[in-house]
Write an enzyme that holds these catalytic residues in place. Structure first.
Site, mmCIF file in Angstrom:
data_model
loop_
_atom_site.group_PDB
_atom_site.id
_atom_site.type_symbol
_atom_site.label_atom_id
_atom_site.label_comp_id
_atom_site.label_asym_id
_atom_site.label_seq_id
_atom_site.Cartn_x
_atom_site.Cartn_y
_atom_site.Cartn_z
ATOM 1 N N ARG A 166 0.853 -1.206 0.000
ATOM 2 C CA ARG A 166 0.000 0.000 0.000
ATOM 3 C C ARG A 166 0.880 1.244 0.000
ATOM 4 N NH1 ARG A 166 -3.884 -2.517 4.720
ATOM 5 N NH2 ARG A 166 -4.318 -4.436 3.625
ATOM 6 N N HIS A 279 -10.295 -9.434 1.063
ATOM 7 C CA HIS A 279 -9.903 -8.380 1.988
ATOM 8 C C HIS A 279 -10.292 -6.993 1.435
ATOM 9 C CE1 HIS A 279 -7.392 -8.624 5.748
ATOM 10 N NE2 HIS A 279 -7.429 -7.308 5.625
ATOM 11 N N GLY A 312 -17.101 -4.897 -1.528
ATOM 12 C CA GLY A 312 -17.863 -4.078 -2.471
ATOM 13 C C GLY A 312 -19.307 -3.831 -2.101
ATOM 14 N N GLY A 333 -17.345 -3.723 5.113
ATOM 15 C CA GLY A 333 -16.214 -3.084 5.777
ATOM 16 C C GLY A 333 -16.220 -1.579 5.586
HETATM 17 C C1 LIG Z 1 -9.696 0.227 6.658
HETATM 18 C C2 LIG Z 1 -9.891 -1.258 6.664
HETATM 19 C C3 LIG Z 1 -9.259 -2.033 7.633
HETATM 20 C C4 LIG Z 1 -9.422 -3.424 7.636
HETATM 21 N N1 LIG Z 1 -8.883 -4.170 8.662
HETATM 22 C C5 LIG Z 1 -9.110 -5.511 8.689
HETATM 23 C C6 LIG Z 1 -8.669 -6.295 9.795
HETATM 24 O O1 LIG Z 1 -8.106 -5.779 10.758
HETATM 25 N N2 LIG Z 1 -8.902 -7.634 9.737
HETATM 26 C C7 LIG Z 1 -9.545 -8.231 8.688
HETATM 27 O O2 LIG Z 1 -9.729 -9.438 8.677
HETATM 28 N N3 LIG Z 1 -10.005 -7.495 7.656
HETATM 29 C C8 LIG Z 1 -9.816 -6.161 7.643
HETATM 30 N N4 LIG Z 1 -10.322 -5.415 6.604
HETATM 31 C C9 LIG Z 1 -11.067 -6.074 5.507
HETATM 32 C C10 LIG Z 1 -12.556 -6.140 5.859
HETATM 33 O O3 LIG Z 1 -12.793 -6.977 6.943
HETATM 34 C C11 LIG Z 1 -13.378 -6.653 4.677
HETATM 35 O O4 LIG Z 1 -12.862 -7.879 4.224
HETATM 36 C C12 LIG Z 1 -13.423 -5.654 3.508
HETATM 37 O O5 LIG Z 1 -13.441 -4.332 3.988
HETATM 38 C C13 LIG Z 1 -14.654 -5.908 2.651
HETATM 39 O O6 LIG Z 1 -14.696 -5.033 1.559
HETATM 40 P P1 LIG Z 1 -15.497 -3.637 1.571
HETATM 41 O O7 LIG Z 1 -14.620 -2.668 2.297
HETATM 42 O O8 LIG Z 1 -15.627 -3.315 0.135
HETATM 43 O O9 LIG Z 1 -16.803 -3.858 2.278
HETATM 44 C C14 LIG Z 1 -10.188 -4.033 6.615
HETATM 45 C C15 LIG Z 1 -10.839 -3.238 5.648
HETATM 46 C C16 LIG Z 1 -10.713 -1.863 5.681
HETATM 47 C C17 LIG Z 1 -11.455 -1.040 4.654
#
Ligand SMILES: Cc1cc2nc3c(=O)[nH]c(=O)nc-3n(C[C@H](O)[C@H](O)[C@H](O)COP(=O)(O)O)c2cc1C
Length: 390
Positions: A166, A279, A312, A333
């Site tokens: 990133r 993720h 998404g 998320g």
């Molecule tokens: C800012 C941010 C931090 C995240 N931190 C974690 C985390 O600590 N552990 C984890 O399993 N997934 C983490 N994720 C992934 C989310 O759990 C999830 O898989 C993802 O956000 C789904 O996609 P979306 O943002 O489009 O809804 C994170 C996502 C975001 C946006």
């Protein structure tokens, strides 16, 4: 723009963008490298279309569902997301309270800046997310504490042996090289509500947020050894999952599964569910879309465990599409994070309310009275194969 003028998640995203310094907004809004996987997730949802049923009496309908033994308002859980506490003062608590108010599960990240017990005290249905650290005893401590707090679902994230690339975080100094730059100071000063309500409030009440639930490694170790033991473990295998299955007595989900044979292996090991996830596109930029991977995994599972999906979700209709493709539920998320960044608990509540209202309307417009009626035939021929932007 006030929250009341936010009519969809995109409006809330714009409000979050105005409220946060650029680096923090990028942290929740961007994904990895060129954001291809993030965009692929969205493109897959956009490409799916419904063949709605008509002349169905939909005057009475319900978005309710049962997830892992508990009745919830809709088939959506708040996904684990580490940095909520940087967006809003004790942001994870705001998210958990919003989830509790909406009667939805809240997944607490291992990288939470709020104590597990404080989150439990909100009354939310808490799912605990787990990463493996190189020192397994630290991971075991989280598992045992989750059990003692009577959390009933453990979500093990298996798609992060190392962090995604990133670069934007480096440019914004949120990864090494750390430290304020002139540009980041100007950004912070340009966002006085965040500065006063979050950063200065932390400084006035005990310091900046940190990862609080990971126990400290054994005493007497040097800084280098501590860093090694608390780093993400890149050598996690199925043996670790088998050991975890012995240790954890409740529901166990693997998050980050994209291949059907791995879903089968998870269920054979005694896991209760998998989350089809890349993720949010934040790790491997070349990853397929989650919606593209979903149908094959649902077919492979054959009902032997729950299949959830994330990546998404920005609309209630996205939830309906995922369910029509066979998912039991979704995780969201970024959407609730935009809410918490925009207006704390009220913002997160607003986003969850928007998603539920949109899901309800989609159900009415597709002739579906219950969640169970969101079935594959709604998507029409040719749309249920693994071809949606994968
Ligand atoms: C800012 C941010 C931090 C995240 N931190 C974690 C985390 O600590 N552990 C984890 O399993 N997934 C983490 N994720 C992934 C989310 O759990 C999830 O898989 C993802 O956000 C789904 O996609 P979306 O943002 O489009 O809804 C994170 C996502 C975001 C946006």
């Amino acid at each position: 723009m006030a929250l009341a003028r936010c009519f969809d998640v995109e409006d809330v995203r714009r409000l979050a963008k105005r409220r946060l310094p650029k680096g923090l907004f990028n942290f929740i809004d961007r994904a990895t490298e060129d954001d291809l996987a993030r965009d692929r997730n969205r493109a897959a949802f956009r490409a799916l279309t419904f063949l709605p049923r008509t002349l169905v009496d939909v005057a009475e309908r319900s978005t309710e569902c049962v997830l892992f033994g508990r009745r919830h308002a809709m088939p959506l859980a708040v996904a684990p997301a580490g940095p909520a506490g940087l967006l809003w003062y004790r942001g994870e608590l705001a998210l958990a309270k919003a989830a509790a108010r909406a009667n939805l599960p809240f997944t607490l990240s291992t990288y939470s800046t709020v104590a597990m017990a404080d989150v439990a005290a909100t009354g939310a249905t808490v799912w605990q997310q787990l990463y493996f650290w190189s020192d397994r005893s630290l991971t075991d401590a989280i598992v045992d504490r989750a059990r003692d707090l009577d959390f009933r679902v453990l979500v093990v994230t298996v798609d992060t042996p190392v962090l995604g690339q990133r670069e934007y975080l480096r440019r914004d100094r949120l990864l090494p090289p750390y430290g304020p730059s002139l540009a980041s100071c100007v950004e912070m000063l340009g966002h006085p509500r965040w500065l006063a309500g979050v950063a200065l409030r932390y400084l006035a009440t005990g310091g900046l947020p940190r990862v609080v639930n990971r126990p400290p490694p054994a005493s007497g170790l040097g800084a280098e050894e501590i860093a090694r033991r608390t780093s993400l473990c890149p050598s996690v295998t199925w043996d670790d999952i088998a050991r975890l299955r012995q240790r954890w007595p409740h529901k166990l989900l693997l998050k980050g599964i994209m291949r059907e044979e791995e879903a089968g292996r998870a269920f054979a090991l005694g896991c209760d569910g998998v989350v089809v996830s890349n993720h949010g596109g934040r790790n491997l930029d070349g990853a397929a879309s989650t919606l593209g991977a979903l149908p094959r995994i649902v077919a492979a599972a054959g009902g032997s465990g729950s299949v959830l999906v994330d990546g998404g979700i920005r609309r209630g209709s996205d939830i309906a599409k995922a369910l029509a493709l066979g998912a039991g539920a979704v995780l969201a998320g970024s959407a609730p994070l935009y809410g918490v960044a925009a207006a704390g608990e009220a913002g997160a509540s607003h986003v969850l309310g928007l998603l539920q209202a949109e899901l309800d309307r989609t159900m009415a417009l597709t002739g579906s009275r219950t969640i169970g009626e969101l079935t594959r035939d709604l998507l029409g021929p040719g749309q249920t194969e693994d071809c949606h932007g994968a």
